[in-house]
Design a protein around this motif. Structure first.
Motif, PDB file in Angstrom:
ATOM      1  N   CYS A  91       0.877  -1.038  -0.089  1.00 23.97           N
ATOM      2  CA  CYS A  91       0.019  -0.190   0.190  1.00 23.97           C
ATOM      3  C   CYS A  91       0.817   1.119   0.045  1.00 23.97           C
ATOM      4  O   CYS A  91       2.071   1.368   0.616  1.00 23.97           O
ATOM      5  CB  CYS A  91      -0.930   0.053   1.115  1.00 23.97           C
ATOM      6  SG  CYS A  91      -0.197  -0.032   2.994  1.00 23.97           S
ATOM      7  N   GLY A  92       0.451   2.231  -0.846  1.00 20.24           N
ATOM      8  CA  GLY A  92       0.899   3.642  -0.647  1.00 20.24           C
ATOM      9  C   GLY A  92       2.274   3.578  -1.702  1.00 20.24           C
ATOM     10  O   GLY A  92       3.044   4.403  -1.858  1.00 20.24           O
ATOM     11  N   ARG A  93       2.538   2.241  -2.427  1.00 16.52           N
ATOM     12  CA  ARG A  93       3.566   2.301  -3.178  1.00 16.52           C
ATOM     13  C   ARG A  93       3.446   2.375  -4.671  1.00 16.52           C
ATOM     14  O   ARG A  93       2.210   2.264  -4.981  1.00 16.52           O
ATOM     15  CB  ARG A  93       4.431   0.968  -2.955  1.00 16.52           C
ATOM     16  CG  ARG A  93       5.001   0.897  -1.523  1.00 16.52           C
ATOM     17  CD  ARG A  93       5.503  -0.457  -1.143  1.00 16.52           C
ATOM     18  NE  ARG A  93       6.837  -0.432  -2.063  1.00 16.52           N
ATOM     19  CZ  ARG A  93       7.818  -1.308  -2.069  1.00 16.52           C
ATOM     20  NH1 ARG A  93       7.566  -2.434  -1.130  1.00 16.52           N
ATOM     21  NH2 ARG A  93       8.840  -1.367  -2.773  1.00 16.52           N
ATOM     22  N   THR A  94       4.550   2.657  -5.541  1.00 15.69           N
ATOM     23  CA  THR A  94       4.306   2.525  -6.893  1.00 15.69           C
ATOM     24  C   THR A  94       5.233   1.187  -7.360  1.00 15.69           C
ATOM     25  O   THR A  94       6.217   1.070  -7.145  1.00 15.69           O
ATOM     26  CB  THR A  94       4.957   3.738  -7.860  1.00 15.69           C
ATOM     27  OG1 THR A  94       4.122   5.060  -7.326  1.00 15.69           O
ATOM     28  CG2 THR A  94       4.851   3.610  -9.213  1.00 15.69           C
ATOM     29  N   LEU A  95       4.186   0.312  -7.939  1.00 14.70           N
ATOM     30  CA  LEU A  95       4.884  -0.918  -8.223  1.00 14.70           C
ATOM     31  C   LEU A  95       5.190  -1.187  -9.950  1.00 14.70           C
ATOM     32  O   LEU A  95       4.186  -0.756 -10.483  1.00 14.70           O
ATOM     33  CB  LEU A  95       4.016  -2.152  -7.923  1.00 14.70           C
ATOM     34  CG  LEU A  95       3.661  -2.227  -6.232  1.00 14.70           C
ATOM     35  CD1 LEU A  95       2.624  -3.271  -5.829  1.00 14.70           C
ATOM     36  CD2 LEU A  95       4.909  -2.397  -5.433  1.00 14.70           C
ATOM     37  N   ARG A  96       6.072  -2.013 -10.033  1.00 15.39           N
ATOM     38  CA  ARG A  96       6.334  -2.183 -11.524  1.00 15.39           C
ATOM     39  C   ARG A  96       5.531  -3.653 -11.930  1.00 15.39           C
ATOM     40  O   ARG A  96       6.024  -4.567 -11.171  1.00 15.39           O
ATOM     41  CB  ARG A  96       7.777  -2.246 -11.898  1.00 15.39           C
ATOM     42  CG  ARG A  96       7.995  -2.049 -13.437  1.00 15.39           C
ATOM     43  CD  ARG A  96       9.737  -2.161 -13.684  1.00 15.39           C
ATOM     44  NE  ARG A  96       9.643  -3.483 -14.337  1.00 15.39           N
ATOM     45  CZ  ARG A  96      10.507  -4.431 -13.813  1.00 15.39           C
ATOM     46  NH1 ARG A  96      11.276  -3.893 -12.766  1.00 15.39           N
ATOM     47  NH2 ARG A  96      10.809  -5.615 -14.621  1.00 15.39           N
ATOM     48  N   VAL A  97       5.057  -3.498 -12.973  1.00 17.37           N
ATOM     49  CA  VAL A  97       4.213  -4.802 -13.620  1.00 17.37           C
ATOM     50  C   VAL A  97       4.608  -4.767 -15.194  1.00 17.37           C
ATOM     51  O   VAL A  97       4.373  -3.731 -15.789  1.00 17.37           O
ATOM     52  CB  VAL A  97       2.846  -4.725 -13.314  1.00 17.37           C
ATOM     53  CG1 VAL A  97       2.024  -5.993 -14.185  1.00 17.37           C
ATOM     54  CG2 VAL A  97       2.331  -4.740 -11.907  1.00 17.37           C
ATOM     55  N   ASP A  98       5.009  -5.902 -15.533  1.00 15.82           N
ATOM     56  CA  ASP A  98       5.629  -6.185 -16.899  1.00 15.82           C
ATOM     57  C   ASP A  98       4.391  -7.058 -17.624  1.00 15.82           C
ATOM     58  O   ASP A  98       3.689  -8.034 -17.035  1.00 15.82           O
ATOM     59  CB  ASP A  98       6.628  -6.723 -17.343  1.00 15.82           C
ATOM     60  CG  ASP A  98       7.991  -5.946 -16.669  1.00 15.82           C
ATOM     61  OD1 ASP A  98       8.145  -4.541 -16.734  1.00 15.82           O
ATOM     62  OD2 ASP A  98       8.867  -6.408 -15.926  1.00 15.82           O
ATOM     63  N   THR A  99       4.059  -6.511 -18.812  1.00 11.94           N
ATOM     64  CA  THR A  99       3.084  -7.424 -19.873  1.00 11.94           C
ATOM     65  C   THR A  99       3.842  -7.974 -20.972  1.00 11.94           C
ATOM     66  O   THR A  99       4.787  -7.109 -21.632  1.00 11.94           O
ATOM     67  CB  THR A  99       1.813  -6.753 -19.933  1.00 11.94           C
ATOM     68  OG1 THR A  99       2.114  -5.531 -20.861  1.00 11.94           O
ATOM     69  CG2 THR A  99       0.947  -6.287 -18.743  1.00 11.94           C
ATOM     70  N   VAL A 100       3.401  -9.021 -21.307  1.00  8.45           N
ATOM     71  CA  VAL A 100       4.166  -9.716 -22.726  1.00  8.45           C
ATOM     72  C   VAL A 100       2.932 -10.232 -23.486  1.00  8.45           C
ATOM     73  O   VAL A 100       1.967 -11.074 -22.729  1.00  8.45           O
ATOM     74  CB  VAL A 100       5.091 -11.056 -22.184  1.00  8.45           C
ATOM     75  CG1 VAL A 100       5.629 -11.351 -23.575  1.00  8.45           C
ATOM     76  CG2 VAL A 100       6.006 -10.405 -21.480  1.00  8.45           C
ATOM     77  N   TYR A 101       2.852  -9.932 -24.770  1.00  8.17           N
ATOM     78  CA  TYR A 101       1.829 -10.260 -25.623  1.00  8.17           C
ATOM     79  C   TYR A 101       2.291 -11.019 -26.626  1.00  8.17           C
ATOM     80  O   TYR A 101       3.298 -10.421 -27.163  1.00  8.17           O
ATOM     81  CB  TYR A 101       0.979  -9.366 -26.274  1.00  8.17           C
ATOM     82  CG  TYR A 101      -0.002  -9.607 -26.924  1.00  8.17           C
ATOM     83  CD1 TYR A 101      -0.978 -10.628 -26.904  1.00  8.17           C
ATOM     84  CD2 TYR A 101       0.054  -9.122 -28.306  1.00  8.17           C
ATOM     85  CE1 TYR A 101      -1.677 -11.110 -27.761  1.00  8.17           C
ATOM     86  CE2 TYR A 101      -0.926  -9.527 -29.343  1.00  8.17           C
ATOM     87  CZ  TYR A 101      -1.575 -10.303 -29.039  1.00  8.17           C
ATOM     88  OH  TYR A 101      -2.758 -10.748 -30.062  1.00  8.17           O
TER      89      TYR A 101
END
Length: 141
Positions: A91-101
């Protein structure tokens, strides 16, 4: 030689993956018509399409993924969303998420920054929409 295994032709499948590191806690939800597939720790499959969970939190610096795979050259009409659990660690953080298509044997990636709400919302779920690429329609010539 120890063994042999047949691997389906990559161009016969389309795949969408979401990849993250802790403290993010994600599920991938795919709705396709009346089918709902969720990849949260176990595989969900009906033969031609499915969601598989990859990775383990039991290792140091784990990288986790959920992969939706469908026997088609596109994702079709599938509605794909991510479900991020809001926890005291995220909570309160900025998280990195990667997507691959991946479609027709060609993969494209995207990196997204997800702003998690403040800590008063721990236990809630943040629904991540518009993760999968929009389908491209061929125009007549």
């Amino acid at each position: 030689m120890l063994g042999k295994i047949a691997v389906p032709d990559v161009s016969a499948y389309s795949r969408f993956a979401i990849v993250w590191e802790l403290p993010a806690d994600l599920d991938l939800r795919v709705t396709d018509g009346t089918k709902v597939l969720v990849g949260s720790g176990t595989s969900a499959s009906d033969g031609d399409q499915g969601v598989i969970a990859l990775g383990s939190t039991a290792v140091q610096s784990p990288v986790l993924a959920r992969v939706y795979s469908v026997r088609s050259q596109t994702l079709g009409d599938a509605d794909i969303t991510g479900e991020l659990r809001i926890t005291p660690a995220s909570c309160g953080r900025t998280l990195r998420v990667d997507t691959v298509y991946s479609s027709r044997g060609i993969a494209t990636t995207a990196d997204q920054a997800i702003r998690v709400p403040l800590c008063g919302t721990a236990g809630d779920i943040l629904v991540l929409k518009n993760l999968a690429p929009a389908p491209k329609l061929a125009a007549p010539k």
